[in-house]
Design a protein around this motif. Structure first.
Motif, mmCIF file in Angstrom:
data_model
loop_
_atom_site.group_PDB
_atom_site.id
_atom_site.type_symbol
_atom_site.label_atom_id
_atom_site.label_comp_id
_atom_site.label_asym_id
_atom_site.label_seq_id
_atom_site.Cartn_x
_atom_site.Cartn_y
_atom_site.Cartn_z
ATOM 1 N N UNK A 84 12.350 3.030 1.609
ATOM 2 C CA UNK A 84 10.833 2.280 1.342
ATOM 3 C C UNK A 84 10.917 0.957 1.949
ATOM 4 N N UNK A 85 11.935 0.130 1.623
ATOM 5 C CA UNK A 85 12.008 -1.238 1.871
ATOM 6 C C UNK A 85 12.521 -1.559 3.451
ATOM 7 N N UNK A 86 12.820 -0.378 4.000
ATOM 8 C CA UNK A 86 13.359 -0.458 5.471
ATOM 9 C C UNK A 86 12.273 -0.268 6.231
ATOM 10 N N UNK A 87 11.079 0.087 5.722
ATOM 11 C CA UNK A 87 10.027 0.559 6.774
ATOM 12 C C UNK A 87 9.348 -0.892 7.297
ATOM 13 N N UNK A 88 9.352 -0.929 8.835
ATOM 14 C CA UNK A 88 9.162 -1.985 9.619
ATOM 15 C C UNK A 88 7.659 -1.832 9.996
ATOM 16 N N UNK A 89 7.069 -1.016 9.541
ATOM 17 C CA UNK A 89 5.453 -0.743 9.736
ATOM 18 C C UNK A 89 4.755 -2.061 9.450
ATOM 19 N N UNK A 90 4.144 -2.556 10.534
ATOM 20 C CA UNK A 90 3.122 -4.050 10.119
ATOM 21 C C UNK A 90 2.131 -3.638 9.213
ATOM 22 N N UNK A 91 1.946 -4.559 8.316
ATOM 23 C CA UNK A 91 0.935 -4.465 7.428
ATOM 24 C C UNK A 91 -0.253 -4.839 7.841
ATOM 25 N N UNK A 92 -1.470 -3.986 7.604
ATOM 26 C CA UNK A 92 -2.492 -4.142 8.220
ATOM 27 C C UNK A 92 -3.257 -5.283 7.698
ATOM 28 N N UNK A 93 -4.114 -6.026 8.307
ATOM 29 C CA UNK A 93 -4.923 -7.307 7.882
ATOM 30 C C UNK A 93 -5.842 -6.976 6.679
ATOM 31 N N UNK A 94 -6.061 -5.858 6.719
ATOM 32 C CA UNK A 94 -7.126 -5.662 5.464
ATOM 33 C C UNK A 94 -6.161 -5.692 4.129
ATOM 34 N N UNK A 95 -4.839 -5.280 4.191
ATOM 35 C CA UNK A 95 -3.933 -5.266 3.005
ATOM 36 C C UNK A 95 -3.275 -6.663 2.820
ATOM 37 N N UNK A 96 -3.171 -7.301 3.764
ATOM 38 C CA UNK A 96 -2.137 -8.232 3.687
ATOM 39 C C UNK A 96 -2.738 -9.473 2.924
ATOM 40 N N UNK A 97 -4.221 -9.313 3.013
ATOM 41 C CA UNK A 97 -4.812 -10.426 2.158
ATOM 42 C C UNK A 97 -4.996 -10.142 0.702
ATOM 43 N N UNK A 98 -4.735 -8.882 0.344
ATOM 44 C CA UNK A 98 -4.781 -8.532 -0.919
ATOM 45 C C UNK A 98 -3.577 -8.243 -1.739
ATOM 46 N N UNK A 99 -2.454 -8.039 -0.997
ATOM 47 C CA UNK A 99 -1.138 -7.387 -1.410
ATOM 48 C C UNK A 99 0.107 -8.212 -0.884
ATOM 49 N N UNK A 100 0.994 -8.604 -1.670
ATOM 50 C CA UNK A 100 2.306 -9.111 -1.116
ATOM 51 C C UNK A 100 3.088 -7.996 -0.814
ATOM 52 N N UNK A 101 2.781 -6.995 -0.116
ATOM 53 C CA UNK A 101 3.642 -5.888 -0.065
ATOM 54 C C UNK A 101 4.634 -6.179 1.193
ATOM 55 N N UNK A 102 4.493 -7.304 1.969
ATOM 56 C CA UNK A 102 5.707 -7.384 2.865
ATOM 57 C C UNK A 102 6.742 -7.864 1.966
ATOM 58 N N UNK A 103 6.407 -8.908 1.110
ATOM 59 C CA UNK A 103 7.752 -9.611 0.318
ATOM 60 C C UNK A 103 8.308 -8.565 -0.611
ATOM 61 N N UNK A 104 7.440 -7.677 -1.299
ATOM 62 C CA UNK A 104 7.640 -6.793 -2.377
ATOM 63 C C UNK A 104 8.734 -5.698 -1.593
ATOM 64 N N UNK A 105 8.394 -5.355 -0.418
ATOM 65 C CA UNK A 105 9.029 -4.494 0.205
ATOM 66 C C UNK A 105 10.462 -5.066 0.443
ATOM 67 N N UNK A 106 10.520 -6.243 0.864
ATOM 68 C CA UNK A 106 12.212 -6.744 1.246
ATOM 69 C C UNK A 106 12.822 -6.588 0.021
ATOM 70 N N UNK A 107 12.215 -6.929 -1.422
ATOM 71 C CA UNK A 107 13.024 -6.989 -2.538
ATOM 72 C C UNK A 107 13.224 -5.604 -2.862
#
Length: 508
Positions: free
Chosen positions: A320-343
């Motif tokens: 799950x954390x290795x998924x490099x798919x880009x985070x949609x703009x719609x989600x990036x402003x609402x969720x810290x998924x990119x940082x959460x994914x790395x953790x």
């Protein structure tokens, strides 16, 4: 007057004492019993030793007359006279009664002496376990042109040597042990056949072979046998021939045991009753231990399954954390998924460690609990097999011999009533004599079989304290496993708190 000591020349008390302390099959009295009588007299040790010297105790026993002589010397010594044979010779009155208490109170002295009988085992569980520890290791498979076989390295702590054995070597060794010790608990071997690739079967068989050898090497009789020493130490090319040659020289236990023909004399009067009650109790113990083993196996299996699940859980987090798919703009402003994914990806390390600890827990449960339960179960099963051999073998053959003897006697009676050729009558007489000898031998073997059964029953009860060892190992494995996994879970909790905490020690 000492030469005149007999049934009629002594008080009735002397005869009552003799009856109280002698066995039902032997009127002689063990010297140990007489020494315990002396200790009840409150005479000085010097006087006791003098009396012991003046009685004839050939082969460790006193005859009835020697006992009467000893009782007379005790009575006279209690009157203040110095004990000596001359005192008895010059004594013209009726011998006095020694102060020893009621004869029935002396029966306990006879009971104390049973521990001196060869029928009774004096070893403790600790002493049995110290006899030897055998380790059986699987060595790399040897491949031939058409087949491959499994070979084992067998290491004995007692003999400090390692030898290599194949399953066929174990098979021959087991067969010869049964021939030599048909009246003893010989543990069974695990199955021989194994399908290609069944590694669990091979590992289970390795464990079972180790249990077999440890039970044999720790047996109070087997452990001193040349067969066992040969199997554990011989490093030549043909161990099977060596074993067979040794067995031929030794013969079966009945032919070599010095107590074989005297076994009846050592057996208690209620030996059949004791055997039946012991067999029933051991059967119940066997059933209970089978259930304990089954539960322990399930717990060990759950620990291994838990290890697999934890490892897969960590791998899924890593994926799950290795998924490099880009985070949609719609989600990036609402969720810290990119940082959460790395953790999340980094948490797989802790779950991998948890999986390793759970696997170690499963191995501990197998090695320290399940295998010890199986060791005792192997012994219990071999006892049940021994009971069946006694009933279906020795007793059945004895009955058949008696039936055959009865037929011969009827034929002889018929030949007497209706005269036949002298040669045929003589042949029949010769066969009857041979059959009588065979029956006598079978009767001796039957008593020896009961003698051995009595000892093997004691061996089972000697092993029973292994229950405490097993429970201790079970508790220790759980304490250690929970402690080790608890530490990893605590570290994981701290890591999660630093990654996703709200600063107050709580996770979002």
């Amino acid at each position: 007057m000492a030469a005149d000591i007999n049934e009629g020349s002594v008080p009735a008390y002397y005869r009552e004492v003799h009856q109280a302390i002698c066995s039902r099959t032997d009127e002689r009295v063990p010297i140990g019993v007489f020494q315990r009588i002396l200790s009840r007299t409150y005479l000085s040790s010097t006087v006791q030793n003098q009396i012991a010297e003046h009685v004839n105790s050939a082969d460790g026993f006193l005859s009835k007359v020697s006992l009467y002589k000893g009782l007379a010397l005790i009575a006279l010594a209690q009157q203040g006279k110095a004990p000596s044979p001359k005192l008895l010779e010059n004594f013209i009155q009726e011998f006095p009664k020694p102060q020893l208490g009621e004869p029935k109170e002396l029966q306990s002295l006879k009971m104390q002496s049973v521990q001196e009988s060869p029928l009774y085992l004096s070893l403790t569980l600790a002493e049995l376990l110290k006899k030897d520890t055998i380790k059986v290791d699987l060595i790399p498979e040897k491949k031939g042109l058409f087949l491959k076989h499994v070979e084992y390295q067998v290491t004995s702590e007692r003999f400090t040597v390692s030898v290599f054995r194949r399953y066929n070597d174990f098979d021959v060794f087991h067969e010869l042990l049964l021939q030599r010790y048909a009246y003893r608990v010989v543990p069974a071997l695990p199955p021989k056949r194994v399908l290609k690739g069944e590694r669990e079967f091979i590992e289970g068989r390795r464990r079972a072979l180790g249990r077999f050898l440890n039970l044999v090497a720790r047996h109070p009789v087997f452990s001193e046998d040349e067969l066992v020493k040969t199997f554990l130490t011989f490093s030549g090319s043909d161990v099977q021939t060596k074993l067979r040659d040794a067995c031929k020289k030794l013969g079966d236990e009945f032919m070599t045991c010095k107590y074989a023909t005297q076994a009846k004399d050592y057996l208690p009067a209620d030996v059949q009753s004791q055997f039946s009650s012991s067999r029933e109790l051991i059967r119940n113990i066997h059933n209970s231990f089978q259930k304990l083993r089954d539960r322990a196996e399930r717990m060990a299996e759950r620990s291994k399954e838990n290890a697999t699940d934890l490892l897969m859980f960590g791998k899924e987090l890593s994926s799950l954390g290795s998924d490099e798919s880009p985070v949609p703009v719609l989600a990036s402003c609402k969720s810290p998924w990119a940082a959460l994914r790395r953790s999340v990806k980094g948490l797989s390390v802790e779950f991998s460690l948890l999986s390793e600890k759970a696997a170690q827990q499963g191995r501990r449960e197998e090695d320290d609990v399940v295998d010890k339960l199986n060791l005792f179960l192997d012994l219990l099963q071999s006892y049940r097999d021994l009971c069946e051999r006694h009933e279906k073998g020795v007793l059945h053959e004895h009955q058949r011999a008696l039936q055959k003897y009865g037929v011969m006697k009827r034929q002889m009676l018929s030949a007497t009533v209706q005269p036949k050729e002298q040669v045929s009558v003589e042949q029949l007489e010769s066969r009857i004599v041979q059959q009588e000898n065979a029956i006598q031998t079978m009767e001796l073997r039957n008593y020896f079989s009961l003698f051995c059964l009595h000892q093997e029953s004691q061996l089972i009860f000697t092993y029973l304290p292994i229950t405490a060892h097993i429970l201790g190992a079970f508790v220790d494995s759980q304490v250690q496993g929970h402690k080790e996994m608890g530490e990893v879970w605590q570290d994981l909790h701290s890591k999660l708190n630093s990654l996703f905490g709200d600063g107050n020690g709580h996770l979002f």
